[in-house]
Design a protein around this motif. Sequence first.
Motif, PDB file in Angstrom:
ATOM      1  N   GLU A 196     -13.551 -67.470 -47.178  1.00 39.03           N
ATOM      2  CA  GLU A 196     -14.180 -67.498 -45.864  1.00 39.03           C
ATOM      3  C   GLU A 196     -15.323 -68.499 -45.886  1.00 39.03           C
ATOM      4  O   GLU A 196     -15.940 -68.738 -46.919  1.00 39.03           O
ATOM      5  CB  GLU A 196     -14.714 -66.111 -45.496  1.00 39.03           C
ATOM      6  CG  GLU A 196     -13.645 -65.053 -45.305  1.00 39.03           C
ATOM      7  CD  GLU A 196     -12.859 -65.250 -44.019  1.00 39.03           C
ATOM      8  OE1 GLU A 196     -13.308 -66.062 -43.181  1.00 39.03           O
ATOM      9  OE2 GLU A 196     -11.809 -64.609 -43.855  1.00 39.03           O
ATOM     10  N   LYS A 197     -15.617 -69.098 -44.746  1.00 41.35           N
ATOM     11  CA  LYS A 197     -16.623 -70.158 -44.712  1.00 41.35           C
ATOM     12  C   LYS A 197     -18.043 -69.617 -44.752  1.00 41.35           C
ATOM     13  O   LYS A 197     -18.997 -70.385 -44.815  1.00 41.35           O
ATOM     14  CB  LYS A 197     -16.457 -71.021 -43.471  1.00 41.35           C
ATOM     15  CG  LYS A 197     -16.947 -70.388 -42.177  1.00 41.35           C
ATOM     16  CD  LYS A 197     -16.879 -71.405 -41.054  1.00 41.35           C
ATOM     17  CE  LYS A 197     -17.473 -70.874 -39.773  1.00 41.35           C
ATOM     18  NZ  LYS A 197     -17.469 -71.867 -38.686  1.00 41.35           N
ATOM     19  N   ARG A 198     -18.240 -68.311 -44.750  1.00 41.64           N
ATOM     20  CA  ARG A 198     -19.584 -67.744 -44.732  1.00 41.64           C
ATOM     21  C   ARG A 198     -20.155 -67.655 -46.135  1.00 41.64           C
ATOM     22  O   ARG A 198     -20.600 -66.621 -46.578  1.00 41.64           O
ATOM     23  CB  ARG A 198     -19.569 -66.349 -44.087  1.00 41.64           C
ATOM     24  CG  ARG A 198     -19.070 -66.325 -42.670  1.00 41.64           C
ATOM     25  CD  ARG A 198     -19.229 -64.937 -42.072  1.00 41.64           C
ATOM     26  NE  ARG A 198     -18.558 -63.914 -42.866  1.00 41.64           N
ATOM     27  CZ  ARG A 198     -17.294 -63.579 -42.700  1.00 41.64           C
ATOM     28  NH1 ARG A 198     -16.556 -64.189 -41.776  1.00 41.64           N
ATOM     29  NH2 ARG A 198     -16.738 -62.646 -43.442  1.00 41.64           N
ATOM     30  N   PHE A 199     -20.073 -68.764 -46.908  1.00 44.77           N
ATOM     31  CA  PHE A 199     -20.707 -68.686 -48.202  1.00 44.77           C
ATOM     32  C   PHE A 199     -22.160 -69.073 -48.119  1.00 44.77           C
ATOM     33  O   PHE A 199     -22.555 -69.796 -47.255  1.00 44.77           O
ATOM     34  CB  PHE A 199     -20.115 -69.536 -49.301  1.00 44.77           C
ATOM     35  CG  PHE A 199     -19.135 -70.564 -48.957  1.00 44.77           C
ATOM     36  CD1 PHE A 199     -18.531 -71.225 -49.984  1.00 44.77           C
ATOM     37  CD2 PHE A 199     -18.787 -70.912 -47.690  1.00 44.77           C
ATOM     38  CE1 PHE A 199     -17.625 -72.203 -49.741  1.00 44.77           C
ATOM     39  CE2 PHE A 199     -17.865 -71.894 -47.436  1.00 44.77           C
ATOM     40  CZ  PHE A 199     -17.278 -72.543 -48.483  1.00 44.77           C
ATOM     41  N   SER A 200     -22.915 -68.566 -49.101  1.00 43.88           N
ATOM     42  CA  SER A 200     -24.341 -68.873 -49.158  1.00 43.88           C
ATOM     43  C   SER A 200     -24.545 -70.309 -49.599  1.00 43.88           C
ATOM     44  O   SER A 200     -23.647 -70.943 -50.149  1.00 43.88           O
ATOM     45  CB  SER A 200     -25.053 -67.924 -50.128  1.00 43.88           C
ATOM     46  OG  SER A 200     -24.573 -68.130 -51.440  1.00 43.88           O
ATOM     47  N   GLU A 201     -25.750 -70.826 -49.353  1.00 40.60           N
ATOM     48  CA  GLU A 201     -26.030 -72.217 -49.698  1.00 40.60           C
ATOM     49  C   GLU A 201     -26.019 -72.456 -51.210  1.00 40.60           C
ATOM     50  O   GLU A 201     -25.933 -73.584 -51.652  1.00 40.60           O
ATOM     51  CB  GLU A 201     -27.387 -72.632 -49.121  1.00 40.60           C
ATOM     52  CG  GLU A 201     -27.407 -72.640 -47.595  1.00 40.60           C
ATOM     53  CD  GLU A 201     -28.749 -73.054 -47.043  1.00 40.60           C
ATOM     54  OE1 GLU A 201     -29.657 -73.284 -47.868  1.00 40.60           O
ATOM     55  OE2 GLU A 201     -28.902 -73.147 -45.826  1.00 40.60           O
ATOM     56  N   GLY A 202     -26.128 -71.370 -52.005  1.00 37.59           N
ATOM     57  CA  GLY A 202     -26.165 -71.550 -53.451  1.00 37.59           C
ATOM     58  C   GLY A 202     -24.806 -71.741 -54.079  1.00 37.59           C
ATOM     59  O   GLY A 202     -24.699 -71.979 -55.274  1.00 37.59           O
ATOM     60  N   VAL A 203     -23.732 -71.617 -53.282  1.00 34.54           N
ATOM     61  CA  VAL A 203     -22.393 -71.785 -53.833  1.00 34.54           C
ATOM     62  C   VAL A 203     -22.214 -73.233 -54.272  1.00 34.54           C
ATOM     63  O   VAL A 203     -22.464 -74.154 -53.533  1.00 34.54           O
ATOM     64  CB  VAL A 203     -21.329 -71.406 -52.790  1.00 34.54           C
ATOM     65  CG1 VAL A 203     -19.949 -71.726 -53.317  1.00 34.54           C
ATOM     66  CG2 VAL A 203     -21.434 -69.936 -52.451  1.00 34.54           C
ATOM     67  N   GLN A 204     -21.739 -73.438 -55.464  1.00 32.86           N
ATOM     68  CA  GLN A 204     -21.580 -74.780 -56.024  1.00 32.86           C
ATOM     69  C   GLN A 204     -20.103 -75.145 -56.047  1.00 32.86           C
ATOM     70  O   GLN A 204     -19.265 -74.406 -56.550  1.00 32.86           O
ATOM     71  CB  GLN A 204     -22.157 -74.853 -57.430  1.00 32.86           C
ATOM     72  CG  GLN A 204     -23.652 -74.617 -57.480  1.00 32.86           C
ATOM     73  CD  GLN A 204     -24.192 -74.789 -58.880  1.00 32.86           C
ATOM     74  OE1 GLN A 204     -23.427 -74.942 -59.815  1.00 32.86           O
ATOM     75  NE2 GLN A 204     -25.494 -74.746 -59.016  1.00 32.86           N
ATOM     76  N   GLN A 205     -19.817 -76.315 -55.483  1.00 36.74           N
ATOM     77  CA  GLN A 205     -18.440 -76.773 -55.442  1.00 36.74           C
ATOM     78  C   GLN A 205     -17.877 -76.976 -56.834  1.00 36.74           C
ATOM     79  O   GLN A 205     -16.700 -76.726 -57.085  1.00 36.74           O
ATOM     80  CB  GLN A 205     -18.368 -78.077 -54.640  1.00 36.74           C
ATOM     81  CG  GLN A 205     -16.948 -78.567 -54.399  1.00 36.74           C
ATOM     82  CD  GLN A 205     -16.150 -77.611 -53.537  1.00 36.74           C
ATOM     83  OE1 GLN A 205     -16.673 -77.053 -52.588  1.00 36.74           O
ATOM     84  NE2 GLN A 205     -14.882 -77.408 -53.882  1.00 36.74           N
ATOM     85  N   GLN A 206     -18.715 -77.405 -57.763  1.00 34.20           N
ATOM     86  CA  GLN A 206     -18.246 -77.623 -59.132  1.00 34.20           C
ATOM     87  C   GLN A 206     -17.786 -76.316 -59.764  1.00 34.20           C
ATOM     88  O   GLN A 206     -16.776 -76.275 -60.475  1.00 34.20           O
ATOM     89  CB  GLN A 206     -19.359 -78.256 -59.969  1.00 34.20           C
ATOM     90  CG  GLN A 206     -18.930 -78.624 -61.373  1.00 34.20           C
ATOM     91  CD  GLN A 206     -20.028 -79.309 -62.158  1.00 34.20           C
ATOM     92  OE1 GLN A 206     -21.140 -79.495 -61.664  1.00 34.20           O
ATOM     93  NE2 GLN A 206     -19.725 -79.692 -63.377  1.00 34.20           N
ATOM     94  N   LEU A 207     -18.518 -75.226 -59.509  1.00 39.64           N
ATOM     95  CA  LEU A 207     -18.121 -73.934 -60.050  1.00 39.64           C
ATOM     96  C   LEU A 207     -16.809 -73.482 -59.436  1.00 39.64           C
ATOM     97  O   LEU A 207     -15.923 -72.975 -60.137  1.00 39.64           O
ATOM     98  CB  LEU A 207     -19.220 -72.912 -59.781  1.00 39.64           C
ATOM     99  CG  LEU A 207     -18.947 -71.472 -60.240  1.00 39.64           C
ATOM    100  CD1 LEU A 207     -18.738 -71.422 -61.750  1.00 39.64           C
ATOM    101  CD2 LEU A 207     -20.095 -70.548 -59.837  1.00 39.64           C
ATOM    102  N   LEU A 208     -16.648 -73.666 -58.123  1.00 35.90           N
ATOM    103  CA  LEU A 208     -15.410 -73.287 -57.459  1.00 35.90           C
ATOM    104  C   LEU A 208     -14.233 -74.096 -58.002  1.00 35.90           C
ATOM    105  O   LEU A 208     -13.157 -73.544 -58.245  1.00 35.90           O
ATOM    106  CB  LEU A 208     -15.554 -73.493 -55.952  1.00 35.90           C
ATOM    107  CG  LEU A 208     -14.314 -73.184 -55.108  1.00 35.90           C
ATOM    108  CD1 LEU A 208     -13.882 -71.733 -55.299  1.00 35.90           C
ATOM    109  CD2 LEU A 208     -14.588 -73.473 -53.641  1.00 35.90           C
ATOM    110  N   ASP A 209     -14.419 -75.393 -58.196  1.00 35.59           N
ATOM    111  CA  ASP A 209     -13.342 -76.219 -58.746  1.00 35.59           C
ATOM    112  C   ASP A 209     -12.966 -75.771 -60.156  1.00 35.59           C
ATOM    113  O   ASP A 209     -11.781 -75.768 -60.519  1.00 35.59           O
ATOM    114  CB  ASP A 209     -13.767 -77.683 -58.767  1.00 35.59           C
ATOM    115  CG  ASP A 209     -13.922 -78.266 -57.365  1.00 35.59           C
ATOM    116  OD1 ASP A 209     -13.368 -77.679 -56.425  1.00 35.59           O
ATOM    117  OD2 ASP A 209     -14.611 -79.294 -57.222  1.00 35.59           O
TER     118      ASP A 209
END
Length: 297
Positions: free
Chosen positions: A245-258
Amino acid sequence: PRPQGSPTCDDLLEMERTFQKTQYRPPLASGMVRESGFSIAAVALATAVCFILSPLFEPTGLAMIYLVGALGVSVRGRRGPVVLASILSVACFDYFFIPPRFTLRVADPQSLWTFGVLFATVMVTSHLTLRLKAEAESAREGQRRMAMMNALTEKLAAAGGVDDIVRVSTDHLTSVFSVPVSIWVPDDKGQLPLRGLTDKERGTAQWVYDSGQPAGHGTGTLPDAPALFVPLRGAETPTGVLRLEKRFSEGVQQQLLDSYAHQIGLSLEVARLAEMHRRAEAAAENVRLREAVGFKE
C-alpha cells in the motif's frame, strides 16, 4: 545453533519498529528556526566566555573560543546553522574584541587575515564533522538493514515450501513497513492468481511480472496508483509480484525493499525448483512401480 544471548527474529523486528517510532523528523521550517536559534545561543555563550577571559588572553586566543562554539553547532548536523554561526562568530569577534572595539570597522588590516582564517577553519572543521556524522549514520543504517535481512533469512530458511515462504514474507514485510503487503506467485500454468484487485491493478501487476520493472506509487510508471508493485525475480526467471500500500512512512528505504524483493525472489525460485524435483522423482518412482508390476504380471 543460535549463540546464547543473541537476539531472535522477533527481537530484531521490535528493535526496528522502536527505532522507526523514535525517529521524529520535525518540519523543515521549524527545524531550521530551532537550529538557527541554537547557533545564536552558541555564539552568545562564546562571546560571554570571551568577555570573562579577555583580560587573560590575546584576541587570537579568544578566536579559539568562537571556534569551539561553531564546532558545537556543527555536531547538530545542519550546514545552514553552521554558516550562520561562522558569520556571527566573525562579526562578534570583530565588534567586541578587535580595536576599535564596539564597531565593525577594522583598523588593522592584519585583522582581516585573522577573520578569514577563523571563518575558513570553522567551515572546514564543520564540514569534516558533518561528513563523519553522515558516515556514522550510514554505518548504523547498514547494521539495522543487515539485522532485518538476517531476520528474514532465518524465517525463509525454516519455511516449508512456496506457500510458507509467501506467508512468512508477507508477515515480515507487513511488520517492518507497517502497511498491508501482498505477494502473488504464478500457478502451474504460469498465471498470477490476482484476486481482490481492480482491473487496472491486475494489469499493472501482470506488467510488472512480465517486464521485471516496478510500477505504481512512487515510480515513473503509474505514479498515482494506490499501491507499489515490485517484481520478485530469481536468478533466471520471474517468481512473483509484491504489492505494498502507498501509505508507507517516510523512513521506508527503497534499498531495503529491493533487498527484500531479491531475497524473497531467490527463495521462491529455490522452493519451486525443489518442488519440481520432488514431482519429477515421484513421477519416476511411479513409472518404476508400473514397470515392476507389469513385469511380474
